[in-house]
Design a protein around this motif. Structure first.
Motif, PDB file in Angstrom:
ATOM      1  N   ARG A  33       0.826  -1.212   0.000  1.00 58.20           N
ATOM      2  CA  ARG A  33       0.000   0.000   0.000  1.00 58.20           C
ATOM      3  C   ARG A  33       0.860   1.262   0.000  1.00 58.20           C
ATOM      4  O   ARG A  33       0.472   2.284  -0.582  1.00 58.20           O
ATOM      5  N   ALA A  34       2.032   1.182   0.622  1.00 55.99           N
ATOM      6  CA  ALA A  34       2.943   2.335   0.589  1.00 55.99           C
ATOM      7  C   ALA A  34       3.447   2.571  -0.830  1.00 55.99           C
ATOM      8  O   ALA A  34       3.530   3.719  -1.290  1.00 55.99           O
ATOM      9  N   LEU A  35       3.776   1.495  -1.537  1.00 61.04           N
ATOM     10  CA  LEU A  35       4.239   1.608  -2.915  1.00 61.04           C
ATOM     11  C   LEU A  35       3.135   2.172  -3.804  1.00 61.04           C
ATOM     12  O   LEU A  35       3.354   3.107  -4.592  1.00 61.04           O
ATOM     13  N   VAL A  36       1.937   1.630  -3.678  1.00 67.17           N
ATOM     14  CA  VAL A  36       0.802   2.100  -4.475  1.00 67.17           C
ATOM     15  C   VAL A  36       0.478   3.555  -4.149  1.00 67.17           C
ATOM     16  O   VAL A  36       0.223   4.375  -5.053  1.00 67.17           O
ATOM     17  N   GLY A  37       0.491   3.894  -2.864  1.00 64.05           N
ATOM     18  CA  GLY A  37       0.197   5.264  -2.475  1.00 64.05           C
ATOM     19  C   GLY A  37       1.211   6.257  -3.019  1.00 64.05           C
ATOM     20  O   GLY A  37       0.851   7.365  -3.445  1.00 64.05           O
ATOM     21  N   HIS A  38       2.485   5.861  -3.031  1.00 60.08           N
ATOM     22  CA  HIS A  38       3.525   6.727  -3.584  1.00 60.08           C
ATOM     23  C   HIS A  38       3.297   6.963  -5.072  1.00 60.08           C
ATOM     24  O   HIS A  38       3.385   8.101  -5.560  1.00 60.08           O
ATOM     25  N   VAL A  39       2.983   5.886  -5.788  1.00 64.55           N
ATOM     26  CA  VAL A  39       2.752   6.005  -7.232  1.00 64.55           C
ATOM     27  C   VAL A  39       1.519   6.847  -7.517  1.00 64.55           C
ATOM     28  O   VAL A  39       1.521   7.684  -8.432  1.00 64.55           O
ATOM     29  N   LEU A  40       0.479   6.662  -6.734  1.00 66.81           N
ATOM     30  CA  LEU A  40      -0.740   7.443  -6.939  1.00 66.81           C
ATOM     31  C   LEU A  40      -0.459   8.936  -6.736  1.00 66.81           C
ATOM     32  O   LEU A  40      -0.907   9.780  -7.528  1.00 66.81           O
ATOM     33  N   ALA A  41       0.302   9.264  -5.699  1.00 70.17           N
ATOM     34  CA  ALA A  41       0.624  10.669  -5.435  1.00 70.17           C
ATOM     35  C   ALA A  41       1.467  11.258  -6.571  1.00 70.17           C
ATOM     36  O   ALA A  41       1.235  12.390  -7.009  1.00 70.17           O
ATOM     37  N   ARG A  42       2.452  10.491  -7.036  1.00 71.18           N
ATOM     38  CA  ARG A  42       3.298  10.967  -8.134  1.00 71.18           C
ATOM     39  C   ARG A  42       2.478  11.157  -9.416  1.00 71.18           C
ATOM     40  O   ARG A  42       2.651  12.136 -10.143  1.00 71.18           O
ATOM     41  N   ALA A  43       1.581  10.215  -9.685  1.00 65.95           N
ATOM     42  CA  ALA A  43       0.766  10.306 -10.896  1.00 65.95           C
ATOM     43  C   ALA A  43      -0.155  11.518 -10.842  1.00 65.95           C
ATOM     44  O   ALA A  43      -0.298  12.256 -11.835  1.00 65.95           O
ATOM     45  N   ARG A  44      -0.786  11.742  -9.694  1.00 65.72           N
ATOM     46  CA  ARG A  44      -1.692  12.879  -9.588  1.00 65.72           C
ATOM     47  C   ARG A  44      -0.926  14.196  -9.704  1.00 65.72           C
ATOM     48  O   ARG A  44      -1.411  15.164 -10.302  1.00 65.72           O
ATOM     49  N   ALA A  45       0.278  14.241  -9.139  1.00 66.41           N
ATOM     50  CA  ALA A  45       1.074  15.469  -9.203  1.00 66.41           C
ATOM     51  C   ALA A  45       1.480  15.800 -10.634  1.00 66.41           C
ATOM     52  O   ALA A  45       1.601  16.975 -10.999  1.00 66.41           O
ATOM     53  N   ARG A  46       1.658  14.771 -11.460  1.00 65.51           N
ATOM     54  CA  ARG A  46       2.123  14.986 -12.834  1.00 65.51           C
ATOM     55  C   ARG A  46       0.991  14.921 -13.857  1.00 65.51           C
ATOM     56  O   ARG A  46       1.227  15.097 -15.051  1.00 65.51           O
ATOM     57  N   GLY A  47      -0.219  14.629 -13.411  1.00 61.83           N
ATOM     58  CA  GLY A  47      -1.336  14.523 -14.339  1.00 61.83           C
ATOM     59  C   GLY A  47      -1.248  13.308 -15.238  1.00 61.83           C
ATOM     60  O   GLY A  47      -1.703  13.331 -16.387  1.00 61.83           O
ATOM     61  N   LEU A  48      -0.688  12.225 -14.698  1.00 58.37           N
ATOM     62  CA  LEU A  48      -0.518  10.987 -15.459  1.00 58.37           C
ATOM     63  C   LEU A  48      -1.372   9.877 -14.857  1.00 58.37           C
ATOM     64  O   LEU A  48      -1.898  10.001 -13.752  1.00 58.37           O
ATOM     65  N   ALA A  49      -1.501   8.783 -15.603  1.00 55.30           N
ATOM     66  CA  ALA A  49      -2.241   7.625 -15.111  1.00 55.30           C
ATOM     67  C   ALA A  49      -1.394   6.851 -14.101  1.00 55.30           C
ATOM     68  O   ALA A  49      -0.182   6.710 -14.263  1.00 55.30           O
ATOM     69  N   ALA A  50      -2.050   6.351 -13.056  1.00 59.19           N
ATOM     70  CA  ALA A  50      -1.393   5.499 -12.061  1.00 59.19           C
ATOM     71  C   ALA A  50      -1.670   4.036 -12.418  1.00 59.19           C
ATOM     72  O   ALA A  50      -2.827   3.634 -12.548  1.00 59.19           O
ATOM     73  N   VAL A  51      -0.601   3.259 -12.588  1.00 61.31           N
ATOM     74  CA  VAL A  51      -0.735   1.873 -13.045  1.00 61.31           C
ATOM     75  C   VAL A  51      -0.046   0.927 -12.072  1.00 61.31           C
ATOM     76  O   VAL A  51       1.106   1.152 -11.680  1.00 61.31           O
ATOM     77  N   ALA A  52      -0.743  -0.129 -11.678  1.00 61.82           N
ATOM     78  CA  ALA A  52      -0.151  -1.215 -10.896  1.00 61.82           C
ATOM     79  C   ALA A  52       0.025  -2.409 -11.813  1.00 61.82           C
ATOM     80  O   ALA A  52      -0.925  -2.850 -12.468  1.00 61.82           O
ATOM     81  N   LEU A  53       1.236  -2.939 -11.867  1.00 65.99           N
ATOM     82  CA  LEU A  53       1.560  -4.020 -12.788  1.00 65.99           C
ATOM     83  C   LEU A  53       1.956  -5.264 -11.998  1.00 65.99           C
ATOM     84  O   LEU A  53       2.846  -5.224 -11.148  1.00 65.99           O
ATOM     85  N   SER A  54       1.261  -6.373 -12.281  1.00 68.97           N
ATOM     86  CA  SER A  54       1.548  -7.631 -11.598  1.00 68.97           C
ATOM     87  C   SER A  54       1.389  -8.771 -12.602  1.00 68.97           C
ATOM     88  O   SER A  54       1.288  -8.548 -13.815  1.00 68.97           O
ATOM     89  N   PHE A  55       1.357  -9.994 -12.110  1.00 69.06           N
ATOM     90  CA  PHE A  55       1.318 -11.175 -12.971  1.00 69.06           C
ATOM     91  C   PHE A  55       0.338 -12.193 -12.389  1.00 69.06           C
ATOM     92  O   PHE A  55       0.151 -12.278 -11.180  1.00 69.06           O
ATOM     93  N   GLU A  56      -0.288 -12.971 -13.253  1.00 71.43           N
ATOM     94  CA  GLU A  56      -1.145 -14.096 -12.851  1.00 71.43           C
ATOM     95  C   GLU A  56      -0.995 -15.222 -13.864  1.00 71.43           C
ATOM     96  O   GLU A  56      -1.269 -14.992 -15.039  1.00 71.43           O
ATOM     97  N   PRO A  57      -0.544 -16.406 -13.422  1.00 72.73           N
ATOM     98  CA  PRO A  57      -0.137 -16.687 -12.049  1.00 72.73           C
ATOM     99  C   PRO A  57       1.124 -15.920 -11.682  1.00 72.73           C
ATOM    100  O   PRO A  57       1.819 -15.400 -12.555  1.00 72.73           O
ATOM    101  N   LEU A  58       1.414 -15.878 -10.389  1.00 74.38           N
ATOM    102  CA  LEU A  58       2.659 -15.255  -9.961  1.00 74.38           C
ATOM    103  C   LEU A  58       3.828 -16.102 -10.461  1.00 74.38           C
ATOM    104  O   LEU A  58       3.704 -17.324 -10.588  1.00 74.38           O
ATOM    105  N   PRO A  59       4.965 -15.487 -10.768  1.00 70.75           N
ATOM    106  CA  PRO A  59       6.118 -16.269 -11.250  1.00 70.75           C
ATOM    107  C   PRO A  59       6.472 -17.445 -10.353  1.00 70.75           C
ATOM    108  O   PRO A  59       6.809 -18.528 -10.843  1.00 70.75           O
ATOM    109  N   ARG A  60       6.382 -17.264  -9.034  1.00 72.22           N
ATOM    110  CA  ARG A  60       6.715 -18.369  -8.127  1.00 72.22           C
ATOM    111  C   ARG A  60       5.732 -19.522  -8.266  1.00 72.22           C
ATOM    112  O   ARG A  60       6.088 -20.683  -8.064  1.00 72.22           O
ATOM    113  N   GLU A  61       4.488 -19.221  -8.627  1.00 73.43           N
ATOM    114  CA  GLU A  61       3.522 -20.289  -8.871  1.00 73.43           C
ATOM    115  C   GLU A  61       3.839 -21.010 -10.178  1.00 73.43           C
ATOM    116  O   GLU A  61       3.723 -22.233 -10.274  1.00 73.43           O
ATOM    117  N   PHE A  62       4.210 -20.239 -11.196  1.00 71.39           N
ATOM    118  CA  PHE A  62       4.522 -20.825 -12.496  1.00 71.39           C
ATOM    119  C   PHE A  62       5.697 -21.775 -12.380  1.00 71.39           C
ATOM    120  O   PHE A  62       5.662 -22.900 -12.903  1.00 71.39           O
TER     121      PHE A  62
END
Length: 318
Positions: A33-62
Motif C-alpha cells: 500500500r505504501a508503494l501504491v500510495g507513492h505512485v498514486l501521489a506521483r501520478a496525480r502530481a504529474r497529471g498521469l495515469a497510475a498503473v499497478a503491474l503484476s502477474f497471474e499466475p505469480l512467477p513463483r507459482e509458475f
C-alpha cells in the motif's frame, strides 16, 4: 473505473503517459500500500495515469507448481483491492512460457515503454524481473535514462521492528496467529469470492454452507474458524467456517465452506467475504459422519461464543 489488462500487446490504457509500480501485491499489505500510495501521489502530481503491474499466475507459482508458496489474495480480489486504492489501470499479465523467457530489457521496452508509456517506474525493495531474474533497479535506472523514464524504489515498511512481507504473513496464518496478521494488515484477514454449488453434504448434516473455490490456488491457512460473513445484508453475519480438503468425505480440492448461523437463504452466485476471527482447531479425519457432526456441534457452539465476545468487544470500543 480502473482498466484491467492481461496481455503484453494491445492498445495502451494510458497513451498520455503513466507512473507505474510493479510487484506481486499478494496480500496488499502495508508495504504494497505504501508503494501504491507513492505512485498514486506521483501520478496525480504529474497529471498521469497510475498503473499497478503484476502477474497471474505469480512467477513463483509458475515455476514452483505445487511447491509454490500459498496465496494470500486471489486474482480478482487483488484487482479489486488495487482498484479500491485508486489505480487507474491494473495489469495482471499472463505469466506463461513466453513471459518467463522474456529478457529484462525486452520487458522494459515492450511493457513499460510501448504498452504503458511509463514516465516513472517504482518498485519495492530487492525487486528482480525478467528471464533469470537478471533485471533490477539498476537496470531500470540505466534504461530509464536512455528511454525517458525515471526509476526508483521505496524503503521497506516495518511493523513491530520487523519488515512487513507476504512471507511473514503466510507464516503467521499457518501458525494460526490471526491477531498478529490483523495487526500487520490493519484489518482482519479475509477471503472473498462467488458462492458455488458443492455436494450439499453439509445441508444433509444440518450445516448448510456457502462454498468458495480458490481458483486452483493453495490457501495460506487451513482448519476450522470462527468467522464473520459479509455480503449477505447490511451487517456481517456470524458463522463457522472450514477451509481445507475435507478428509472425512475424501475431498481433494481446497474449499472454503462457511455455515452462516440462523440463515436459510439461497446464496448461490452471490459474492461474499469471509473474515477470519479465531482458529478453533485443525482439520482432522473422523471415523464416520456421526462423529463429524458431533464435532461440528462443538465447533458451532465455540464459534458462537467467540463471535459474541468479539461483538461485545467491538461495542465497547465504539
Amino acid at each position: 473505473m480502473s482498466k484491467l489488462f492481461r496481455d503484453v500487446e494491445g492498445r495502451s490504457p494510458c497513451p498520455q503517459g503513466s507512473v507505474v509500480c510493479i510487484g506481486a501485491f499478494d496480500g496488499l499489505h502495508p508495504g504494497h500500500r505504501a508503494l501504491v500510495g507513492h505512485v498514486l501521489a506521483r501520478a496525480r502530481a504529474r497529471g498521469l495515469a497510475a498503473v499497478a503491474l503484476s502477474f497471474e499466475p505469480l512467477p513463483r507459482e509458475f515455476f514452483g507448481g505445487k511447491q509454490a508458496p500459498p496465496r494470500l489474495l486471489l486474482p480478482r480480489a487483488k484487482f479489486e483491492g488495487l482498484r479500491a486504492l485508486g489505480m487507474d489501470a491494473v495489469g495482471l499479465l499472463r505469466f506463461n512460457a513466453a513471459m518467463a523467457a522474456m529478457g529484462a530489457e525486452e520487458f522494459v521496452q515492450r511493457v513499460l515503454v510501448q504498452r504503458l508509456s511509463a514516465r516513472e517506474v517504482w518498485v519495492g525493495p530487492d525487486f528482480r524481473f525478467g528471464h533469470g531474474r537478471r533485471g533490477d533497479l539498476a537496470l531500470l535506472e540505466q534504461m530509464g535514462e536512455a528511454l525517458g523514464f525515471q526509476a526508483g524504489a521505496i524503503a521497506p515498511v516495518q511493523s513491530g521492528g520487523e519488515r512487513v512481507s507476504s512471507t511473514v504473513l503466510r507464516q503467521r496464518l499457518a501458525d494460526g496467529d490471526l491477531e498478529g496478521v490483523a495487526r500487520v494488515l490493519g484489518r482482519r484477514y479475509a477471503i472473498s469470492g462467488k458462492v458455488v454449488r458443492g455436494k450439499q453434504l453439509g445441508r444433509k448434516l444440518g450445516y448448510p454452507t456457502a462454498n468458495l473455490r480458490l481458483a486452483g490456488k493453495r490457501p495460506a491457512l487451513s482448519g476450522i474458524y470462527a468467522t464473520w460473513v459479509h455480503g449477505i445484508g447490511p451487517e456481517p453475519r456470524a458463522s463457522v467456517s472450514s477451509l481445507g480438503t475435507r478428509p472425512t468425505v475424501q475431498g481433494v480440492e481446497p474449499l472454503l465452506e462457511a455455515h452462516v448461523f440462523d440463515f436459510d437463504g439461497d446464496l448461490y452466485g452471490r459474492r461474499i467475504e469471509v473474515e477470519f476471527v479465531a482458529k478453533l482447531r485443525d482439520e482432522e479425519k473422523f471415523d464416520d459422519l456421526p462423529a463429524l457432526v458431533r464435532q461440528m456441534d462443538l465447533d458451532a457452539a465455540q464459534a458462537r461464543r467467540v463471535l459474541r465476545h468479539d461483538m461485545e468487544k467491538r461495542g465497547a470500543l465504539a
